[in-house]
Scaffold this motif. Structure first.
Motif, mmCIF file in Angstrom:
data_model
loop_
_atom_site.group_PDB
_atom_site.id
_atom_site.type_symbol
_atom_site.label_atom_id
_atom_site.label_comp_id
_atom_site.label_asym_id
_atom_site.label_seq_id
_atom_site.Cartn_x
_atom_site.Cartn_y
_atom_site.Cartn_z
ATOM 1 N N ASN A 34 -34.385 -52.237 2.432
ATOM 2 C CA ASN A 34 -35.033 -53.507 2.104
ATOM 3 C C ASN A 34 -35.143 -53.676 0.589
ATOM 4 O O ASN A 34 -35.492 -52.733 -0.131
ATOM 5 C CB ASN A 34 -36.424 -53.553 2.740
ATOM 6 C CG ASN A 34 -37.029 -54.936 2.682
ATOM 7 O OD1 ASN A 34 -36.377 -55.907 2.275
ATOM 8 N ND2 ASN A 34 -38.286 -55.043 3.077
ATOM 9 N N THR A 35 -34.880 -54.859 0.094
ATOM 10 C CA THR A 35 -34.979 -55.112 -1.341
ATOM 11 C C THR A 35 -36.421 -55.240 -1.804
ATOM 12 O O THR A 35 -36.710 -55.080 -2.992
ATOM 13 C CB THR A 35 -34.225 -56.408 -1.708
ATOM 14 O OG1 THR A 35 -34.732 -57.481 -0.911
ATOM 15 C CG2 THR A 35 -32.739 -56.253 -1.476
ATOM 16 N N GLU A 36 -37.342 -55.549 -0.906
ATOM 17 C CA GLU A 36 -38.732 -55.760 -1.279
ATOM 18 C C GLU A 36 -39.445 -54.416 -1.480
ATOM 19 O O GLU A 36 -39.176 -53.446 -0.775
ATOM 20 C CB GLU A 36 -39.469 -56.559 -0.193
ATOM 21 C CG GLU A 36 -38.941 -57.965 -0.010
ATOM 22 C CD GLU A 36 -39.197 -58.829 -1.228
ATOM 23 O OE1 GLU A 36 -40.323 -58.800 -1.751
ATOM 24 O OE2 GLU A 36 -38.257 -59.526 -1.662
ATOM 25 N N GLU A 37 -40.360 -54.388 -2.440
ATOM 26 C CA GLU A 37 -41.158 -53.198 -2.675
ATOM 27 C C GLU A 37 -42.392 -53.143 -1.775
ATOM 28 O O GLU A 37 -43.070 -52.118 -1.711
ATOM 29 C CB GLU A 37 -41.611 -53.130 -4.142
ATOM 30 C CG GLU A 37 -40.461 -52.917 -5.112
ATOM 31 C CD GLU A 37 -40.966 -52.651 -6.517
ATOM 32 O OE1 GLU A 37 -42.130 -52.238 -6.660
ATOM 33 O OE2 GLU A 37 -40.189 -52.865 -7.460
ATOM 34 N N PRO A 43 -39.225 -60.344 8.203
ATOM 35 C CA PRO A 43 -37.937 -59.635 8.153
ATOM 36 C C PRO A 43 -37.560 -59.234 6.733
ATOM 37 O O PRO A 43 -38.082 -59.807 5.774
ATOM 38 C CB PRO A 43 -36.969 -60.681 8.713
ATOM 39 C CG PRO A 43 -37.585 -61.983 8.340
ATOM 40 C CD PRO A 43 -39.064 -61.785 8.448
ATOM 41 N N PRO A 44 -36.674 -58.254 6.575
ATOM 42 C CA PRO A 44 -36.256 -57.831 5.237
ATOM 43 C C PRO A 44 -35.644 -58.991 4.460
ATOM 44 O O PRO A 44 -34.951 -59.839 5.025
ATOM 45 C CB PRO A 44 -35.205 -56.745 5.522
ATOM 46 C CG PRO A 44 -35.534 -56.250 6.886
ATOM 47 C CD PRO A 44 -36.053 -57.434 7.629
ATOM 48 N N LYS A 45 -35.899 -59.022 3.159
ATOM 49 C CA LYS A 45 -35.414 -60.116 2.315
ATOM 50 C C LYS A 45 -33.975 -59.919 1.852
ATOM 51 O O LYS A 45 -33.317 -60.863 1.425
ATOM 52 C CB LYS A 45 -36.317 -60.261 1.089
ATOM 53 C CG LYS A 45 -37.791 -60.433 1.434
ATOM 54 C CD LYS A 45 -38.030 -61.656 2.296
ATOM 55 C CE LYS A 45 -39.518 -61.815 2.610
ATOM 56 N NZ LYS A 45 -39.783 -62.962 3.502
ATOM 57 N N GLY A 46 -33.511 -58.701 1.905
ATOM 58 C CA GLY A 46 -32.152 -58.440 1.461
ATOM 59 C C GLY A 46 -31.751 -56.993 1.716
ATOM 60 O O GLY A 46 -32.517 -56.214 2.305
ATOM 61 N N PHE A 47 -30.562 -56.639 1.266
ATOM 62 C CA PHE A 47 -29.998 -55.303 1.500
ATOM 63 C C PHE A 47 -29.721 -54.651 0.148
ATOM 64 O O PHE A 47 -29.095 -55.258 -0.724
ATOM 65 C CB PHE A 47 -28.709 -55.411 2.306
ATOM 66 C CG PHE A 47 -28.050 -54.093 2.589
ATOM 67 C CD1 PHE A 47 -28.375 -53.371 3.720
ATOM 68 C CD2 PHE A 47 -27.103 -53.571 1.711
ATOM 69 C CE1 PHE A 47 -27.767 -52.153 3.985
ATOM 70 C CE2 PHE A 47 -26.489 -52.356 1.968
ATOM 71 C CZ PHE A 47 -26.830 -51.651 3.108
#
Length: 268
Positions: A34-37, A43-47
């Motif tokens: 997941n790109t988010e900290e 859901p995940p914001k990115g890869f």
């Protein structure tokens, strides 16, 4: 006529049980990319693979990985030797105290981990040993021996004793018989037992807590990270690596022993 195929309801229940057991593991693996900290943003914001590089750039993570690999390797090596010797002594002949010896072999893994850990801590204190690498290796080996023993004794019971007698009749000594007859028959069972023992040792935390002292294996590192929410992405990466390090040996052991009576424990 009775059908051997499972009903739709039974299949649904089976898949539901598998999903219930493995969904948390899949979520941990998903959060590792997941790109988010944020701890658990769904859901995940990115890869991203950033957290993997961040994890392997940390000296404490690398040190914990090295220590876990070292302990698991040494404990597995000890378990392979002692478990195989115990299986060779117990698989054919009856003698006074045989059942007691079998019980003592199984006891460390049958007891709750906290009981085993406390017993080991008391024993090491009585011997004047300070908790550290040696105590961890001995502690892990105590419950890894039974894994190897069960695999080895199940395979030995399925090995025809006439092969050993034929080898001796043809002039082979004890070492040659072991090397050319017994060991090839035990090969896959010992490999499977060793892989299972390694996986069991690598992610052990309860016994390790009592025997590690100031050392930190990977499971202990993960437990300490629970109080540090800012490190959650790195923790997710390490958790996924621990899952892979334990899952792959277990799958390999299953592949080696499937379809036969050499599965761990079947000889008990």
């Amino acid at each position: 006529m009775h059908s051997e195929k499972a009903s739709f309801g039974l299949k649904l229940a089976a898949w539901g049980g598998l999903l219930f057991l493995h969904l948390p593991l899949l979520l941990i693996a998903l959060y590792a990319f997941n790109t988010e900290e944020a701890a658990f943003s769904f859901p995940p914001k990115g890869f991203t693979l950033h957290w993997f590089s961040a994890a392997f750039a940390r000296p404490d993570v690398l040190q914990a990985i090295r220590l876990s690999l070292q302990v698991a390797t040494l404990a597995t090596a000890i378990a392979l030797v002692l478990g195989t010797l115990a299986a060779a002594a117990l698989y054919r002949r009856d003698f006074f105290g045989k059942q007691t010896v079998s019980l003592l072999l199984v006891l460390p893994i049958a007891l709750p981990g906290i009981v085993t850990g406390l017993a080991l801590l008391a024993a090491f204190a009585g011997l004047g040993l300070k908790p550290g690498l040696l105590t961890m290796v001995v502690g892990h080996a105590t419950f890894c021996v039974v894994i190897v023993h069960n695999n080895a004794i199940a395979r030995l019971r399925r090995t025809s004793h006439s092969l050993i007698e034929a080898s001796m009749d043809l002039g082979a000594d004890g070492w040659q018989t072991f090397r050319h007859v017994i060991l090839p028959n035990l090969g896959s069972a010992l490999l499977a037992g060793g892989m299972l023992a390694f996986a069991l040792s690598f992610d052990e935390i309860i016994v390790t807590t009592f025997t590690a002292g100031h050392e930190k294996t990977l499971p202990l590192w993960l437990m300490n990270q629970l109080s540090r929410p800012r490190d959650v992405p790195v923790t997710n990466v390490v958790s996924m690596l621990v899952m892979l390090a334990t899952m792959l040996p277990i799958l390999g052991a299953y592949y080696l022993t499937r379809g036969g009576e050499s599965v761990a424990g079947s000889g008990k």
